[in-house]
Design an enzyme around this catalytic site. Structure first.
Site, PDB file in Angstrom:
ATOM      1  N   ASP A 148      -3.681  -1.608  -8.291  1.00 48.76           N
ATOM      2  CA  ASP A 148      -2.705  -1.024  -7.371  1.00 48.76           C
ATOM      3  C   ASP A 148      -1.280  -1.447  -7.748  1.00 48.76           C
ATOM      4  O   ASP A 148      -1.076  -2.234  -8.686  1.00 48.76           O
ATOM      5  CB  ASP A 148      -3.067  -1.463  -5.936  1.00 48.76           C
ATOM      6  CG  ASP A 148      -2.829  -0.356  -4.919  1.00 48.76           C
ATOM      7  OD1 ASP A 148      -1.980   0.510  -5.166  1.00 48.76           O
ATOM      8  OD2 ASP A 148      -3.500  -0.378  -3.871  1.00 48.76           O
ATOM      9  N   ASP A 205      -1.410   8.158  -0.630  1.00 51.11           N
ATOM     10  CA  ASP A 205      -2.795   8.107  -0.155  1.00 51.11           C
ATOM     11  C   ASP A 205      -3.217   9.378   0.579  1.00 51.11           C
ATOM     12  O   ASP A 205      -2.458   9.963   1.337  1.00 51.11           O
ATOM     13  CB  ASP A 205      -2.984   6.921   0.795  1.00 51.11           C
ATOM     14  CG  ASP A 205      -2.980   5.593   0.039  1.00 51.11           C
ATOM     15  OD1 ASP A 205      -2.662   5.587  -1.169  1.00 51.11           O
ATOM     16  OD2 ASP A 205      -3.288   4.572   0.665  1.00 51.11           O
TER      17      ASP A 205
HETATM   18  C1  GLA Z   1      -3.158   1.531  -1.481  1.00 55.16           C
HETATM   19  C2  GLA Z   1      -4.032   2.469  -2.315  1.00 55.16           C
HETATM   20  C3  GLA Z   1      -5.290   2.790  -1.518  1.00 55.16           C
HETATM   21  C4  GLA Z   1      -6.032   1.489  -1.188  1.00 55.16           C
HETATM   22  C5  GLA Z   1      -5.118   0.537  -0.435  1.00 55.16           C
HETATM   23  C6  GLA Z   1      -5.734  -0.833  -0.266  1.00 55.16           C
HETATM   24  O1  GLA Z   1      -2.675   2.173  -0.331  1.00 55.16           O
HETATM   25  O2  GLA Z   1      -3.338   3.639  -2.632  1.00 55.16           O
HETATM   26  O3  GLA Z   1      -6.129   3.653  -2.240  1.00 55.16           O
HETATM   27  O4  GLA Z   1      -6.476   0.896  -2.380  1.00 55.16           O
HETATM   28  O5  GLA Z   1      -3.874   0.363  -1.119  1.00 55.16           O
HETATM   29  O6  GLA Z   1      -4.914  -1.718   0.434  1.00 55.16           O
END
Ligand code: GLA
Length: 395
Positions: A148, A205
Site C-alpha cells: 500500500d 477504493d
Molecule cells: C487502502 C487500500 C485498501 C485496503 C486498506 C487497508 O485503503 O486501498 O484496499 O488495503 O488500505 O487499510
C-alpha cells in the site's frame, strides 16, 4: 563518464526488477480472495482458514481462484531486531502456520504491507525494512504481497519504492506476486511494469455500491461505485498484458450493497477488463446466486484469456454501451451494458469489434450458458436496467 554511470545504474536496476525469480508470474490476472472488503481489520487465523476451506468447498478453487490474502491489521509491532510481529491474539500459531494450511489445500497465500512508515490502518509499515520483511515473508511461504501507499514520506518516489520492494522480494529467492496499491495518483500504469509490479491499482477504493463517489466517514474523499471505477480504468487498456495488469480494486460481489443484477454486471465488467478477480465477500455463507456469479467459468475464461488484452468500450450512447475484448482464438468477448433505469435494446455491430459486416458468427450467451445461433453483421438483445448481456462472438 558520469552519464555512463547513471545509465548503467538504471540498466542495472531495471534488470534486477525483472529478475528470473519473479519472471513469469501472473501471466493471467490473479484470482483469489482478500479479507479487506468484508472484514476490514477483523482478521484472524480462524477467519483465513475458514475462508480457504470455503474456497475449496464452494467450487471457487475449481473455477480458478488461488490466492488467499490477509490485508491490513495482521501486524502489531516490530521486535527488538526490527522483525515484523503478527498479532499474537489473532494469529496465535503465527502466520507461517496459516500459510501452511492454505498451501495444504492446494491454494496460495498472500499478505499486505505498506511502502510508508505505517499501513493505512496505522500498523507498522515496511519503509526501511524491505529486505528484512521480504526474507520473513519468504520464510512464511508468502506467494503474493499487496503493498500500500499510506504514510509515505513527503517526496518519497513511488516508482523506486516499488522497485525496491520488488528487488527485496526477488532477493529472498521466492517468486512473489507484487500488487502495487498506490491508487492511481502517480500513474503506476506508466512505471508499474518496469518497477516489477504484477498489478497496480488504478483508482481509489471501491465501495459496495453501483455508482457515485462518496466521502469516507472521516470526511476525506472518496470511495467509488462500480461505474466510477469502470470509467477510470477503461482508458488504461493499452497498459495491461500478461504479467502486468490494471487493478480496478477487489470485488464487492456478495457484500449486500448491490442487486444480483448489478453484481453480475460488476463481475462481467471486471472480466472483460482483464482485471484481477479478488473476491471480497464471506465465502462461507454466500447464496447460490452469488456463488454462480463468482464461479461462472465462461465469464472467468474471458478474464483469464492468455492473450491478456484488456477489453474496452467500443460504443456508447447515453446510458447504453458496447464493450469488446479480443481473445486469443480470434473470437471476441462482448458486454452490452445498460446504465439506465429501464430495459433497453442494445446492438453490437461487427465493425465495432473489428470484424467485417458481412461475417457470419456464432453468438453464445455466457450468463444463460446458451448458444444463440449464427448472426451476420450484428446482434441485438434487450438489456435490463443496470444489467449486462455478455457473450462471445465466434466467426
Ligand atoms: C487502502 C487500500 C485498501 C485496503 C486498506 C487497508 O485503503 O486501498 O484496499 O488495503 O488500505 O487499510
Amino acid at each position: 563518464m558520469k552519464r555512463h554511470f547513471l545509465f548503467f545504474l538504471l540498466l542495472g536496476s531495471t534488470a534486477l526488477a525483472q529478475s528470473a525469480v519473479s519472471k513469469g508470474l501472473a501471466l493471467t490476472p490473479p484470482m483469489g480472495w482478500n479479507t479487506w472488503n468484508k472484514f476490514g481489520c477483523d482478521v484472524s487465523d480462524e477467519l483465513v482458514r475458514g475462508m480457504a476451506d470455503a474456497m475449496v468447498k464452494s467450487g471457487m478453487k475449481d473455477a480458478g481462484y488461488q490466492y488467499v490474502v490477509i490485508d491490513d491489521c495482521w501486524q502489531v509491532s516490530r521486535d527488538a531486531q526490527g522483525n515484523i510481529v503478527a498479532d499474537p491474539q489473532r494469529f496465535p500459531s503465527g502466520i507461517k502456520a496459516v500459510a501452511d494450511y492454505v498451501h495444504s489445500l492446494g491454494l496460495k497465500f498472500g499478505i499486505y504491507s505498506d511502502a510508508g512508515t505505517k499501513t493505512c490502518a496505522g500498523r507498522p509499515g515496511g519503509l526501511g525494512h524491505e529486505y528484512q520483511d521480504a526474507l520473513m515473508y519468504a520464510s512464511w511461504g508468502v506467494d503474493y504481497l499487496k503493498y500500500d501507499w499510506c504514510n509515505t514520506l513527503p517526496g518519497q518516489d513511488a516508482r523506486s519504492s516499488y522497485a525496491n520492494i520488488r528487488q527485496a522480494l526477488d532477493a529472498s529467492g521466492r517468486p512473489i506476486v507484487l500488487s502495487v496499491c498506490e491508487w492511481g495518483g502517480r500513474q503506476p500504469w506508466l512505471w508499474g511494469k518496469e518497477a516489477g509490479g504484477n498489478l497496480w491499482r488504478t483508482t481509489g477504493d471501491i465501495q459496495d455500491h453501483w455508482a457515485g463517489r462518496q466521502k469516507w466517514p472521516d470526511g476525506s474523499c472518496c470511495s467509488n461505485g462500480v461505474l466510477d471505477i469502470v470509467d477510470e480504468n477503461e482508458p488504461l487498456q493499452s497498459y495491461a498484458g500478461p504479467g502486468h495488469w490494471n487493478d480496478p480494486d477487489m470485488l464487492e460481489v456478495g457484500n449486500g450493497g448491490m442487486t444480483t443484477t448489478e453484481y453480475r454486471s460488476h463481475f462481467s465488467l471486471w472480466a472483460i477488463m482483464a482485471a484481477p478477480l479478488m473476491a471480497g465477500n464471506d465465502l462461507r455463507s454466500m447464496t447460490p446466486e452469488i456463488r454462480d456469479i463468482l464461479t461462472n467459468k465462461e465469464v472467468i475464461a474471458v478474464d483469464q484469456d492468455p492473450l491478456g488484452r484488456q477489453g474496452r468500450r467500443v460504443w456508447k450512447d447515453g446510458d447504453l454501451e458496447v464493450w469488446g475484448k479480443q481473445m486469443r482464438d480470434g473470437s471476441r468477448a462482448v458486454v452490452l451494458l445498460n446504465r439506465g433505469a429501464s430495459t433497453q435494446p442494445i446492438t453490437v455491430a461487427w465493425e465495432q469489434i473489428g470484424y467485417p459486416g458481412h461475417l457470419s458468427a456464432a453468438v453464445r450467451d455466457l450468463w444463460a450458458h446458451k448458444d444463440l445461433g449464427k448472426f451476420t453483421g450484428k446482434f441485438s438483445a434487450p438489456v435490463e436496467s443496470h444489467g449486462v448481456v455478455m457473450m462471445t462472438v465466434n466467426p
